[in-house]
Motif scaffolding. Structure first.
Motif, PDB file in Angstrom:
ATOM      1  N   ILE A  27       8.353   1.443   7.633  1.00  9.45           N
ATOM      2  CA  ILE A  27       7.830   1.741   6.301  1.00  9.45           C
ATOM      3  C   ILE A  27       7.730   3.262   6.169  1.00  9.45           C
ATOM      4  CG2 ILE A  27       5.853   1.458   4.751  1.00  9.45           C
ATOM      5  CD1 ILE A  27       5.280  -1.198   6.222  1.00  9.45           C
ATOM      6  N   PRO A  28       8.294   3.847   5.112  1.00 11.72           N
ATOM      7  CA  PRO A  28       8.426   5.317   5.029  1.00 11.72           C
ATOM      8  C   PRO A  28       7.142   6.111   5.253  1.00 11.72           C
ATOM      9  CG  PRO A  28       9.715   4.276   3.310  1.00 11.72           C
ATOM     10  CD  PRO A  28       8.946   3.179   3.968  1.00 11.72           C
ATOM     11  N   ASN A  29       6.006   5.672   4.698  1.00  5.99           N
ATOM     12  CA  ASN A  29       4.771   6.458   4.808  1.00  5.99           C
ATOM     13  C   ASN A  29       4.085   6.311   6.163  1.00  5.99           C
ATOM     14  OD1 ASN A  29       5.391   6.010   2.030  1.00  5.99           O
ATOM     15  ND2 ASN A  29       3.334   6.636   1.452  1.00  5.99           N
ATOM     16  N   VAL A  30       4.443   5.308   6.939  1.00  5.52           N
ATOM     17  CA  VAL A  30       3.736   5.040   8.197  1.00  5.52           C
ATOM     18  C   VAL A  30       4.133   6.082   9.238  1.00  5.52           C
ATOM     19  CG1 VAL A  30       3.442   3.399  10.101  1.00  5.52           C
ATOM     20  CG2 VAL A  30       3.408   2.585   7.728  1.00  5.52           C
ATOM     21  N   VAL A  31       3.123   6.856   9.687  1.00 13.14           N
ATOM     22  CA  VAL A  31       3.413   7.994  10.560  1.00 13.14           C
ATOM     23  C   VAL A  31       2.716   7.902  11.916  1.00 13.14           C
ATOM     24  CG1 VAL A  31       3.817   9.542   8.607  1.00 13.14           C
ATOM     25  CG2 VAL A  31       1.511   9.352   9.585  1.00 13.14           C
TER      26      VAL A  31
ATOM     27  N   ILE B  63       0.840  -1.206   0.000  1.00 12.10           N
ATOM     28  CA  ILE B  63       0.000   0.000   0.000  1.00 12.10           C
ATOM     29  C   ILE B  63       0.870   1.248   0.000  1.00 12.10           C
ATOM     30  CG2 ILE B  63      -1.689   1.322   1.339  1.00 12.10           C
ATOM     31  CD1 ILE B  63      -2.784  -1.429   2.304  1.00 12.10           C
ATOM     32  N   SER B  64       1.888   1.254   0.858  1.00 12.79           N
ATOM     33  CA  SER B  64       2.791   2.399   0.944  1.00 12.79           C
ATOM     34  C   SER B  64       3.461   2.695  -0.393  1.00 12.79           C
ATOM     35  CB  SER B  64       3.858   2.143   2.009  1.00 12.79           C
ATOM     36  OG  SER B  64       4.830   3.157   2.027  1.00 12.79           O
ATOM     37  N   ASN B  65       3.816   1.643  -1.119  1.00 14.89           N
ATOM     38  CA  ASN B  65       4.505   1.811  -2.400  1.00 14.89           C
ATOM     39  C   ASN B  65       3.607   2.391  -3.483  1.00 14.89           C
ATOM     40  OD1 ASN B  65       6.908   0.804  -1.379  1.00 14.89           O
ATOM     41  ND2 ASN B  65       6.500  -1.296  -2.044  1.00 14.89           N
ATOM     42  N   ASN B  66       2.314   2.428  -3.226  1.00 15.84           N
ATOM     43  CA  ASN B  66       1.365   2.885  -4.235  1.00 15.84           C
ATOM     44  C   ASN B  66       0.676   4.198  -3.874  1.00 15.84           C
ATOM     45  OD1 ASN B  66       0.858   0.830  -6.600  1.00 15.84           O
ATOM     46  ND2 ASN B  66       1.326  -0.376  -4.764  1.00 15.84           N
ATOM     47  N   THR B  67       1.173   4.872  -2.853  1.00 19.31           N
ATOM     48  CA  THR B  67       0.609   6.170  -2.475  1.00 19.31           C
ATOM     49  C   THR B  67       1.701   7.040  -1.865  1.00 19.31           C
ATOM     50  OG1 THR B  67      -1.065   7.313  -1.138  1.00 19.31           O
ATOM     51  CG2 THR B  67      -0.106   5.333  -0.191  1.00 19.31           C
ATOM     52  N   SER B  68       1.546   8.334  -2.023  1.00 19.56           N
ATOM     53  CA  SER B  68       2.482   9.266  -1.376  1.00 19.56           C
ATOM     54  C   SER B  68       1.917   9.780  -0.055  1.00 19.56           C
ATOM     55  CB  SER B  68       2.772  10.446  -2.312  1.00 19.56           C
ATOM     56  OG  SER B  68       1.586  11.200  -2.537  1.00 19.56           O
ATOM     57  N   LEU B  69       0.675   9.371   0.278  1.00 19.22           N
ATOM     58  CA  LEU B  69       0.033   9.884   1.486  1.00 19.22           C
ATOM     59  C   LEU B  69       0.577   9.221   2.743  1.00 19.22           C
ATOM     60  CD1 LEU B  69      -3.740  10.116   0.479  1.00 19.22           C
ATOM     61  CD2 LEU B  69      -2.022  11.922   0.476  1.00 19.22           C
ATOM     62  N   PRO B  70       0.600   9.950   3.869  1.00 21.86           N
ATOM     63  CA  PRO B  70       0.935   9.341   5.148  1.00 21.86           C
ATOM     64  C   PRO B  70      -0.099   8.279   5.523  1.00 21.86           C
ATOM     65  CG  PRO B  70       0.888  11.745   5.310  1.00 21.86           C
ATOM     66  CD  PRO B  70       0.283  11.383   4.000  1.00 21.86           C
ATOM     67  N   ILE B  71       0.351   7.262   6.243  1.00 18.36           N
ATOM     68  CA  ILE B  71      -0.517   6.158   6.656  1.00 18.36           C
ATOM     69  C   ILE B  71      -0.530   6.059   8.173  1.00 18.36           C
ATOM     70  CG2 ILE B  71      -0.783   3.636   6.669  1.00 18.36           C
ATOM     71  CD1 ILE B  71       0.501   3.660   3.844  1.00 18.36           C
ATOM     72  N   ILE B  72      -1.738   6.030   8.738  1.00 19.15           N
ATOM     73  CA  ILE B  72      -1.912   5.715  10.156  1.00 19.15           C
ATOM     74  C   ILE B  72      -2.384   4.273  10.248  1.00 19.15           C
ATOM     75  CG2 ILE B  72      -3.207   6.232  12.266  1.00 19.15           C
ATOM     76  CD1 ILE B  72      -3.458   9.116  11.317  1.00 19.15           C
ATOM     77  N   LEU B  73      -1.645   3.452  10.965  1.00 17.71           N
ATOM     78  CA  LEU B  73      -2.053   2.074  11.210  1.00 17.71           C
ATOM     79  C   LEU B  73      -3.281   2.079  12.116  1.00 17.71           C
ATOM     80  CD1 LEU B  73       1.468   0.705  12.266  1.00 17.71           C
ATOM     81  CD2 LEU B  73       0.484   0.640   9.952  1.00 17.71           C
ATOM     82  N   TYR B  74      -4.121   1.067  11.977  1.00 22.52           N
ATOM     83  CA  TYR B  74      -5.300   0.947  12.833  1.00 22.52           C
ATOM     84  C   TYR B  74      -5.345  -0.462  13.389  1.00 22.52           C
ATOM     85  CZ  TYR B  74     -10.285   1.207  14.188  1.00 22.52           C
ATOM     86  OH  TYR B  74     -11.479   1.183  14.873  1.00 22.52           O
ATOM     87  N   SER B  75      -5.173  -0.554  14.692  1.00 22.02           N
ATOM     88  CA  SER B  75      -5.154  -1.845  15.374  1.00 22.02           C
ATOM     89  C   SER B  75      -6.388  -1.977  16.244  1.00 22.02           C
ATOM     90  CB  SER B  75      -3.889  -1.961  16.243  1.00 22.02           C
ATOM     91  OG  SER B  75      -3.867  -3.187  16.947  1.00 22.02           O
ATOM     92  N   VAL B  76      -7.286  -2.895  15.871  1.00 20.71           N
ATOM     93  CA  VAL B  76      -8.519  -3.110  16.636  1.00 20.71           C
ATOM     94  C   VAL B  76      -8.869  -4.594  16.559  1.00 20.71           C
ATOM     95  CG1 VAL B  76      -9.931  -2.349  14.669  1.00 20.71           C
ATOM     96  CG2 VAL B  76     -10.924  -2.370  16.982  1.00 20.71           C
ATOM     97  N   ALA B  77      -8.187  -5.377  17.372  1.00 21.38           N
ATOM     98  CA  ALA B  77      -8.302  -6.832  17.294  1.00 21.38           C
ATOM     99  C   ALA B  77      -9.710  -7.338  17.541  1.00 21.38           C
ATOM    100  CB  ALA B  77      -7.336  -7.476  18.289  1.00 21.38           C
TER     101      ALA B  77
END
Length: 293
Positions: free
Chosen positions: A156-160, A124-138
Motif C-alpha cells: 500500500i503506497p502510504n505504508v512506510v 484509510i490510505s486512499n483518504n490521506t496523504s500522510l505516511p502510515i505506520i502499521l501497529y501490530s499488538v495482538a
C-alpha cells in the motif's frame, strides 16, 4: 526512508482529577520531551488513553502536540479504529491539524480476515496523504500481523513502517527481511529494542521514554553508531524499571511514574484507574534505584 530514527515517545495524556484533559500539563510534557532530544512524539496512542477520548478531545490532543512541537520533531497521530470509517475520519482530522505521520493499529475485536484487513488499510490510505505506520499488538487487539500480512500491506503506497509489539523475536526477524529504504521497523517493546535494531530496525516507539527520553534516544543512537557496549549497558540498566512499568496494563504504571516526577496528576479514565499499592511501591522503588526520585 524511515519517518524517524531513534526513540519516539508514546506520550501519556495528562488529565485532571475530574477526568478532563490537562492541556497545560500536556504542553509542558511536550516541551520537556523535545528539549530532552526525543526523536518523535506519538499523540493518542495506547499509552495516551486514546480509547477513552472522544473524537473532539482526540483531535484536540493531536493539534495541541503539533502546535507545541512546531516542527521540531515528527508528530505521529494514533488514529486506529475497529470501524474503518471512523479510522478514516480520524486520519483526515489528524492530517488537517498538522500531524506528520499516522500510527494505525489493527482493527480490534472484529477479527478481520487477511483480505478485509488489507481493504481496511487501503481505505484509510486512499483518504490521506500522510505516511502510515502499521501497529501490530495482538495482546491488545487479538490480531497478529505476521510476515505474509505485512508483506502484502507493505505494498500500500502510504505504508512506510510497522510498530512491532508481538514480543515474538522469530516473527520480528522474519518481518525484518522486509525492511528497505521505503519500509521501517520499530520496536513496540522497550525490553527488545536492541535485538530489533540488530536485525535492521530504525528505533522504538517507547513507553519508558515518558520518564527517560534523553537516555532512551541516546541508547538507540549509540547502537546505530556502533557503540554497542554503551547501548547494551543502557538496555540492561533499564530492564528492572521496564518490568515495573508493565506490572499492570499500560499506561497505568507509566502514568503513575510521570506523576511521581511531578509532571502530571495521577488521574485516569475508567476502565483504567490508579495502580494497586504493590505496583505503586514497586515502581517508586525502581525509580528511586534508578536515580529518578
Amino acid at each position: 526512508m524511515a519517518v524517524f530514527t531513534g526513540s519516539g515517545v508514546a506520550l501519556v495524556t495528562p488529565m485532571k482529577q475530574d477526568g478532563a484533559v490537562d492541556y497545560p500539563k500536556l504542553n509542558e510534557l511536550v516541551e520537556w520531551q523535545v528539549n530532552e532530544g526525543i526523536n518523535a512524539i506519538v499523540a493518542c496512542g495506547t499509552t495516551g488513553e486514546a480509547s477513552t477520548l472522544d473524537d473532539e478531545e482526540h483531535v484536540s490532543v493531536i493539534e495541541t502536540v503539533v502546535k507545541k512541537v512546531d516542527g521540531r520533531t515528527p508528530v505521529i497521530a494514533g488514529t486506529g479504529s475497529n470501524n474503518t470509517q471512523h479510522g478514516i475520519h480520524l486520519a483526515k482530522e489528524a492530517e488537517r491539524v498538522g500531524a506528520d505521520v499516522l500510527l494505525v493499529v489493527t482493527p480490534y475485536y472484529n477479527k478481520a480476515t487477511k483480505k478485509s484487513l488489507v481493504a481496511h488499510y487501503e481505505a484509510i490510505s486512499n483518504n490521506t496523504s500522510l505516511p502510515i505506520i502499521l501497529y501490530s499488538v495482538a495482546s491488545r487487539t487479538g490480531m497478529n500481523l505476521n510476515y505474509e500480512m505485512v508483506k502484502e500491506l507493505k505494498q500500500i503506497p502510504n505504508v512506510v513502517g510497522i510498530k512491532e509489539a508481538s514480543g515474538n523475536i522469530a516473527q520480528i526477524v522474519e518481518i525484518a527481511q522486509l525492511v528497505d529504504k521505503d519500509f521501517a521497523l520499530y520496536s513496540g517493546n522497550d525490553d527488545q529494542v536492541l535485538p530489533l535494531l540488530a536485525v535492521g530496525g530504525s528505533g522504538v516507539i517507547s513507553t519508558i521514554s515518558n520518564i527517560l527520553p534523553k537516555e532512551t534516544a541516546q541508547m538507540v543512537d549509540d547502537f546505530l553508531n556502533r557503540d554497542i557496549e554503551n547501548a547494551k549497558t543502557t538496555q540492561l540498566k533499564q530492564f528492572p524499571l521496564i518490568k515495573a512499568l508493565f506490572a499492570e496494563v499500560n499506561p497505568v504504571p507509566v502514568k503513575a511514574a510521570v506523576s511521581l516526577l511531578g509532571k502530571c496528576e495521577l488521574s485516569y479514565r475508567l476502565p483504567l484507574a490508579a495502580p494497586e499499592a504493590e505496583t505503586f511501591d514497586q515502581l517508586k522503588s525502581q525509580m528511586t534505584a534508578y536515580g529518578l526520585l
